[in-house]
Design a protein around this motif. Structure first.
Motif, PDB file in Angstrom:
ATOM      1  N   SER A 169       0.800  -1.106   0.187  1.00  0.00           N
ATOM      2  CA  SER A 169      -0.201  -0.191  -0.014  1.00  0.00           C
ATOM      3  C   SER A 169       0.919   1.190  -0.063  1.00  0.00           C
ATOM      4  O   SER A 169       2.079   1.206   0.526  1.00  0.00           O
ATOM      5  N   SER A 170       0.430   2.267  -0.627  1.00  0.00           N
ATOM      6  CA  SER A 170       0.754   3.764  -0.554  1.00  0.00           C
ATOM      7  C   SER A 170       0.841   3.963   0.873  1.00  0.00           C
ATOM      8  O   SER A 170      -0.246   3.596   1.768  1.00  0.00           O
ATOM      9  N   PRO A 171       1.641   4.904   1.642  1.00  0.00           N
ATOM     10  CA  PRO A 171       1.310   5.460   2.897  1.00  0.00           C
ATOM     11  C   PRO A 171       0.208   6.148   3.396  1.00  0.00           C
ATOM     12  O   PRO A 171       0.093   6.456   4.579  1.00  0.00           O
ATOM     13  N   LEU A 172      -0.582   6.777   2.230  1.00  0.00           N
ATOM     14  CA  LEU A 172      -1.375   7.744   2.425  1.00  0.00           C
ATOM     15  C   LEU A 172      -2.825   7.067   3.197  1.00  0.00           C
ATOM     16  O   LEU A 172      -3.125   5.852   2.829  1.00  0.00           O
ATOM     17  N   GLN A 173      -3.449   7.608   3.815  1.00  0.00           N
ATOM     18  CA  GLN A 173      -4.497   7.100   4.949  1.00  0.00           C
ATOM     19  C   GLN A 173      -5.741   6.189   3.923  1.00  0.00           C
ATOM     20  O   GLN A 173      -5.917   5.277   4.313  1.00  0.00           O
ATOM     21  N   ARG A 174      -6.139   7.044   2.733  1.00  0.00           N
ATOM     22  CA  ARG A 174      -7.111   6.364   1.898  1.00  0.00           C
ATOM     23  C   ARG A 174      -6.496   4.789   1.428  1.00  0.00           C
ATOM     24  O   ARG A 174      -7.318   4.268   1.107  1.00  0.00           O
ATOM     25  N   ALA A 175      -5.338   4.955   1.281  1.00  0.00           N
ATOM     26  CA  ALA A 175      -4.873   3.810   0.305  1.00  0.00           C
ATOM     27  C   ALA A 175      -4.654   2.591   1.511  1.00  0.00           C
ATOM     28  O   ALA A 175      -4.880   1.420   1.279  1.00  0.00           O
ATOM     29  N   GLN A 176      -4.117   3.127   2.552  1.00  0.00           N
ATOM     30  CA  GLN A 176      -4.035   2.040   3.904  1.00  0.00           C
ATOM     31  C   GLN A 176      -5.474   1.549   4.441  1.00  0.00           C
ATOM     32  O   GLN A 176      -5.496   0.643   4.617  1.00  0.00           O
ATOM     33  N   GLU A 177      -6.394   2.498   4.149  1.00  0.00           N
ATOM     34  CA  GLU A 177      -7.730   2.029   4.560  1.00  0.00           C
ATOM     35  C   GLU A 177      -8.165   0.882   3.839  1.00  0.00           C
ATOM     36  O   GLU A 177      -8.818   0.091   4.081  1.00  0.00           O
ATOM     37  N   SER A 178      -7.981   1.362   2.440  1.00  0.00           N
ATOM     38  CA  SER A 178      -8.255   0.502   1.367  1.00  0.00           C
ATOM     39  C   SER A 178      -7.577  -0.984   1.567  1.00  0.00           C
ATOM     40  O   SER A 178      -8.308  -1.906   1.432  1.00  0.00           O
ATOM     41  N   ALA A 179      -6.188  -0.910   1.845  1.00  0.00           N
ATOM     42  CA  ALA A 179      -5.442  -2.097   1.850  1.00  0.00           C
ATOM     43  C   ALA A 179      -5.928  -2.873   3.078  1.00  0.00           C
ATOM     44  O   ALA A 179      -5.978  -4.189   3.009  1.00  0.00           O
TER      45      ALA A 179
END
Length: 192
Positions: free
Chosen positions: A55-65
């Motif tokens: 995952s990317s480190p950004l919140q929206r990506a981490q929540e998706s992951a």
């Protein structure tokens, strides 16, 4: 480099003020975004098992992951190279402030170039596929778009019109022959 990558764009972001959030903290998934990612996870199930989830480190990506991880049963590895386009001083402003096009090969003042995104994304892919693995990675529209164009041998002029909906899933088969790119979810409309 050989193996299979499943690129997932993060789900819809909760952004009621419609600002450019870029790399700003505090922008997570909307309720719809969560549902989109759950649908993407279901679309990935037939392709399991997977070896790693990035995952990317950004919140929206981490929540998706994190939502994907519940389905594919893997821990999430964070990689900075999957991060969003660096748009610098445009963050926090309105979308109408962005130059058009804002992603160019050499870069617009204050905005990361396509060459930079391509370089970091391809370096990540090369490192990730050292073991001929099957990989899932969550990233963002522009970096995913630039990478897909590279793998398909297409030019940057195609980026603005690319159909890359939130939570979309693209499969990239890499091996001896040219890469094969297929959108797995949502199913792409057939050309007329």
């Amino acid at each position: 480099m050989s193996g299979i990558i499943y690129l997932v764009r993060h789900g819809e972001v909760f952004n009621p003020q419609q600002i450019i959030y870029g790399r700003l903290p505090g922008f997570g998934l909307s309720d719809l975004g969560q549902e989109q990612v759950k649908a993407a996870a279901a679309a990935l199930e037939p392709f399991a098992p997977f070896d790693v989830l990035y995952s990317s480190p950004l919140q929206r990506a981490q929540e998706s992951a994190a939502l994907l991880a519940k389905t594919i049963q893997l821990p999430v590895s964070i990689d900075e190279r999957l991060g969003e386009t660096d748009i610098g001083g445009f963050e926090g402003g309105g979308f109408d402030a962005l130059p058009a096009p804002y992603v160019t090969e050499s870069g617009v003042a204050g905005i990361e170039s396509a060459a930079s995104m391509r370089s970091r994304f391809m370096a990540w892919a090369t490192d990730a596929l050292q073991q001929d693995a099957s990989i899932v990675a969550v990233s963002h529209r522009d970096p995913i778009g630039v990478a897909l164009l590279e793998w398909q041998g297409l030019g940057l002029a195609e980026l603005p019109a690319m159909d890359l909906p939130t939570a979309s899933v693209h499969q990239i088969k890499l091996g001896v022959h040219d890469p094969v790119v297929t959108r797995c979810w949502p199913v792409a409309p057939r050309p007329k």
